[in-house]
Motif scaffolding. Structure first.
Motif, short mmCIF file in Angstrom:
data_model
loop_
_atom_site.label_atom_id
_atom_site.label_comp_id
_atom_site.label_asym_id
_atom_site.label_seq_id
_atom_site.Cartn_x
_atom_site.Cartn_y
_atom_site.Cartn_z
N ILE A 189 -23.76 -11.31 -7.14
CA ILE A 189 -25.19 -11.20 -6.83
C ILE A 189 -26.04 -11.50 -8.07
CG2 ILE A 189 -27.01 -9.58 -6.18
CD1 ILE A 189 -25.35 -10.67 -3.87
N ASN A 190 -25.60 -11.02 -9.24
CA ASN A 190 -26.34 -11.36 -10.46
C ASN A 190 -26.37 -12.87 -10.68
OD1 ASN A 190 -26.97 -8.72 -11.16
ND2 ASN A 190 -25.10 -8.42 -12.33
N GLY A 191 -25.23 -13.53 -10.41
CA GLY A 191 -25.19 -14.98 -10.53
C GLY A 191 -26.11 -15.66 -9.54
N MET A 192 -26.20 -15.12 -8.33
CA MET A 192 -27.11 -15.69 -7.33
C MET A 192 -28.56 -15.63 -7.81
SD MET A 192 -27.64 -17.03 -4.34
CE MET A 192 -26.15 -16.75 -3.39
N TRP A 193 -28.94 -14.51 -8.42
CA TRP A 193 -30.32 -14.36 -8.88
C TRP A 193 -30.66 -15.34 -9.99
CZ3 TRP A 193 -34.04 -12.24 -6.29
CH2 TRP A 193 -33.79 -11.18 -5.42
N VAL A 194 -29.76 -15.51 -10.97
CA VAL A 194 -30.08 -16.39 -12.09
C VAL A 194 -30.06 -17.86 -11.67
CG1 VAL A 194 -29.23 -14.75 -13.80
CG2 VAL A 194 -27.70 -16.53 -12.94
N GLU A 195 -29.40 -18.17 -10.55
CA GLU A 195 -29.33 -19.56 -10.08
C GLU A 195 -30.49 -19.92 -9.15
OE1 GLU A 195 -26.91 -23.19 -10.25
OE2 GLU A 195 -27.29 -21.40 -11.47
N LEU A 196 -31.32 -18.93 -8.81
CA LEU A 196 -32.39 -19.18 -7.85
C LEU A 196 -33.31 -20.34 -8.21
CD1 LEU A 196 -33.53 -15.65 -6.61
CD2 LEU A 196 -32.43 -17.47 -5.32
N PRO A 197 -33.75 -20.50 -9.49
CA PRO A 197 -34.64 -21.63 -9.79
C PRO A 197 -34.06 -22.98 -9.41
CG PRO A 197 -34.62 -20.09 -11.62
CD PRO A 197 -33.55 -19.64 -10.67
N LEU A 198 -32.73 -23.11 -9.43
CA LEU A 198 -32.11 -24.37 -9.06
C LEU A 198 -31.89 -24.46 -7.55
CD1 LEU A 198 -30.98 -26.95 -10.39
CD2 LEU A 198 -28.75 -25.84 -10.43
N VAL A 199 -31.64 -23.30 -6.91
CA VAL A 199 -31.29 -23.28 -5.49
C VAL A 199 -32.52 -23.47 -4.61
CG1 VAL A 199 -30.45 -21.77 -3.65
CG2 VAL A 199 -29.17 -21.95 -5.79
N VAL A 200 -33.62 -22.80 -4.97
CA VAL A 200 -34.78 -22.78 -4.05
C VAL A 200 -35.39 -24.16 -3.85
CG1 VAL A 200 -35.33 -20.38 -4.55
CG2 VAL A 200 -36.33 -22.18 -5.96
N SER A 201 -35.25 -25.03 -4.83
CA SER A 201 -35.85 -26.36 -4.70
C SER A 201 -35.17 -27.21 -3.64
CB SER A 201 -35.81 -27.09 -6.05
OG SER A 201 -34.46 -27.26 -6.49
N LEU A 258 -33.74 -25.79 -0.73
CA LEU A 258 -33.63 -25.06 0.53
C LEU A 258 -34.98 -24.92 1.20
CD1 LEU A 258 -31.10 -22.27 -0.52
CD2 LEU A 258 -30.64 -24.41 0.69
N PRO A 259 -35.02 -24.84 2.52
CA PRO A 259 -36.30 -24.80 3.24
C PRO A 259 -37.10 -23.52 2.99
CG PRO A 259 -34.45 -24.49 4.76
CD PRO A 259 -33.86 -24.92 3.45
N GLU A 260 -36.44 -22.42 2.63
CA GLU A 260 -37.18 -21.16 2.41
C GLU A 260 -38.02 -21.20 1.14
OE1 GLU A 260 -33.75 -20.35 5.02
OE2 GLU A 260 -33.98 -21.34 3.07
N GLY A 261 -37.64 -22.06 0.18
CA GLY A 261 -38.37 -22.11 -1.08
C GLY A 261 -38.32 -20.77 -1.80
N TRP A 262 -39.45 -20.38 -2.39
CA TRP A 262 -39.50 -19.14 -3.16
C TRP A 262 -39.64 -17.89 -2.30
CZ3 TRP A 262 -37.75 -18.24 -7.76
CH2 TRP A 262 -37.65 -19.29 -8.67
N LEU A 263 -39.57 -18.06 -0.97
CA LEU A 263 -39.43 -16.88 -0.11
C LEU A 263 -38.00 -16.37 -0.10
CD1 LEU A 263 -41.62 -17.84 2.99
CD2 LEU A 263 -42.14 -16.15 1.22
N LEU A 264 -37.07 -17.18 -0.59
CA LEU A 264 -35.66 -16.80 -0.58
C LEU A 264 -35.39 -15.48 -1.32
CD1 LEU A 264 -32.84 -17.66 0.36
CD2 LEU A 264 -32.60 -18.93 -1.78
N PRO A 265 -36.01 -15.22 -2.50
CA PRO A 265 -35.76 -13.92 -3.14
C PRO A 265 -36.12 -12.72 -2.26
CG PRO A 265 -36.80 -15.43 -4.69
CD PRO A 265 -36.82 -16.10 -3.35
#
Length: 471
Positions: free
Chosen positions: A20-32, A34-41
């Motif tokens: 889960i920690n890895g998922m959080w730090v990877e968010l800036p790369l993932v959200v771009s 995915l359709p949810e964008g920055w709502l994903l967090p």
């Protein structure tokens, strides 16, 4: 051989929250992508709290069926599940499912959200299974476990830095171009339209893909599984577990029954032959102060310990992390990365300090909790003033916010280690309740912050490329 056990305990602890920690730090790369964008967090926050069904089940089993649940098979299952889910995440995180037909269809990242739920169940359940397992080892290895737990946040953050996640390049663009780019991304650009120029943040391409990062996280889970297997079966570790003082309650009871069958009794055996079922430091039953654990602490002191544990974990696991970007980005991208990385490093540093000095003082615990809460209050105040907090645009502002994050994590992480050491001495069930309270505090903190951040929007993001505040 003790060094080997320390290393294995550390690697075992690293698997507790690394996914889960890895998922959080990877968010800036993932959200771009995915359709949810920055709502994903926001979605991840809810998913992580739903995953508390895992620790709830384990805690209820220990409460109503004591001794019926052995942590070892559960740990094997959850860590193996975490490894499989992480490797599947590497393969399917970009896949989406469309709900609805035609132009009105809505895309959602169902595979990523479902696998994130499984990883959350694994990590949340680790709080009530990994810690009780550590009862089977000597108390000196608990701090190594906590150090590994701290590294579960630091290691993914360092790998993400090497990857280049979230690194921003500020470029001069015309206001009209900035507005068009912001509109395309679903946001709003600051500045005046026309030929005037403004600074805009552009995320730099990563040095390696998100797929490779998730494979790395899966490898970390495999390492955790291997370390756990060695803690159970390596001859050097097994020899250190021979003393019954370091066994769990169930194993101690089994050892007592075995000794009784062999004709040994506590009265008849010579002192050196008696199974060490009772810690020599344990007070006699008539001097016990409460029915909790070994009876070392009164009922009020036990309540105080658990309240502090819930409070500290609410702050460190949910409340302050939810506003980290708001507190740091107004000072620039450099401040954000320094604060995130050094704060993650402060956790294992606190555990390293505790290996040499872990004072079990409730007064020290209270003082450090107040000090750490004070740093947290400053960070929260800065986030509330975002995007124009005090000392914005100055080096002193950058230094103060970074130091505040480091000292906040350092002091409260040391408090968590003190509580872990105290509850380890109180027995197996105390560590089960320790994990349950950790999850309860984290859940309360997340539920409290979710509407403030994601629903009511009380915090405003800073711009890493435009730190000038206009009155």
């Amino acid at each position: 051989m003790s060094l080997l056990t320390h290393v294995l305990a550390c690697l075992f602890g690293m698997g507790s929250w690394v996914a889960i920690n890895g998922m959080w730090v990877e968010l800036p790369l993932v959200v771009s992508a995915l359709p949810e964008g920055w709502l994903l967090p926001s979605y991840l926050t809810v998913i992580i709290q739903m995953a508390n069904v895992g620790p709830l089940f384990v805690t209820l089993m220990h409460r109503f069926r004591p001794g019926a649940l052995d942590e070892r098979p559960v740990v094997y299952c959850v860590v193996a599940l975490g490894a499989v889910a992480t490797f599947l995440l590497a393969a399917f995180w970009k896949r989406t499912v469309t709900f609805g037909a035609g132009a009105g269809g809505v895309e959602r990242s169902v595979p990523l959200l479902a696998l994130s739920f499984l990883l959350s169940v694994v990590d949340c359940t680790s709080s009530v299974t990994f810690l009780p397992f550590m009862m089977r080892l000597g108390p000196q290895f608990l701090t190594s476990y906590f150090a590994g737990e701290g590294l579960s946040g630091l290691v993914p953050a360092l790998v993400a830095l090497i990857q280049g996640v979230g690194l921003v390049e500020c470029r001069n663009v015309t206001a009209a171009a900035a507005a068009a780019a912001a509109a395309a991304a679903g946001g709003v650009a600051n500045g005046t339209f026309g030929n005037s120029t403004t600074m805009k943040a552009f995320y730099q391409p990563a040095n390696f893909s998100a797929e490779a990062f998730f494979v790395f996280l899966g490898a970390m889970m495999v390492v955790c599984l291997g370390a756990f297997a060695l803690l159970n079966h390596h001859p050097a570790v097994v020899r250190e577990r021979k003393d019954h003082r370091y066994l769990g309650e169930e194993e101690s009871a089994a050892a007592a029954r075995r000794d009784k069958r062999e004709g040994l009794s506590l009265r008849g055996a010579a002192p050196e032959e008696r199974p060490m079922m009772i810690d020599p430091l344990e007070p006699p039953p008539r001097e016990r102060r409460s029915s909790f654990g070994m009876g070392t602490y009164s009922g009020g002191e036990v309540a105080f310990i658990f309240v502090v544990l819930a409070w500290v974990n609410a702050l460190t696991n949910a409340v302050l992390p939810s506003v980290q970007s708001y507190s740091c980005l107004p000072y620039g991208n450099r401040a954000y990365h320094f604060a995130a990385t050094l704060a993650a490093a402060a956790n294992p540093v606190a555990c390293f300090i505790a290996m040499f000095s872990s004072r079990r003082s409730l007064m020290l615990m209270l003082v450090l909790t107040v000090v750490g809460t004070g740093f947290g209050a400053y960070i929260m105040a800065v986030a509330a003033f975002s995007p124009c907090p005090p000392l914005v645009g100055s080096d002193s502002g950058v230094a103060i916010i970074v130091i505040s994050w480091v000292l906040f994590v350092l002091t409260l992480s040391y408090v968590k280690v003190i509580i872990g050491v105290i509850l380890r001495d109180e027995g197996h069930s105390a560590l089960v309740w320790c994990g349950a309270v950790v999850q309860l505090g984290s859940m309360i903190g997340a539920i409290s912050m979710f509407p403030l951040v994601s629903v009511y929007g009380l915090f405003k993001s800073g711009d890493p490329c435009n730190t000038k505040c206009l009155n």
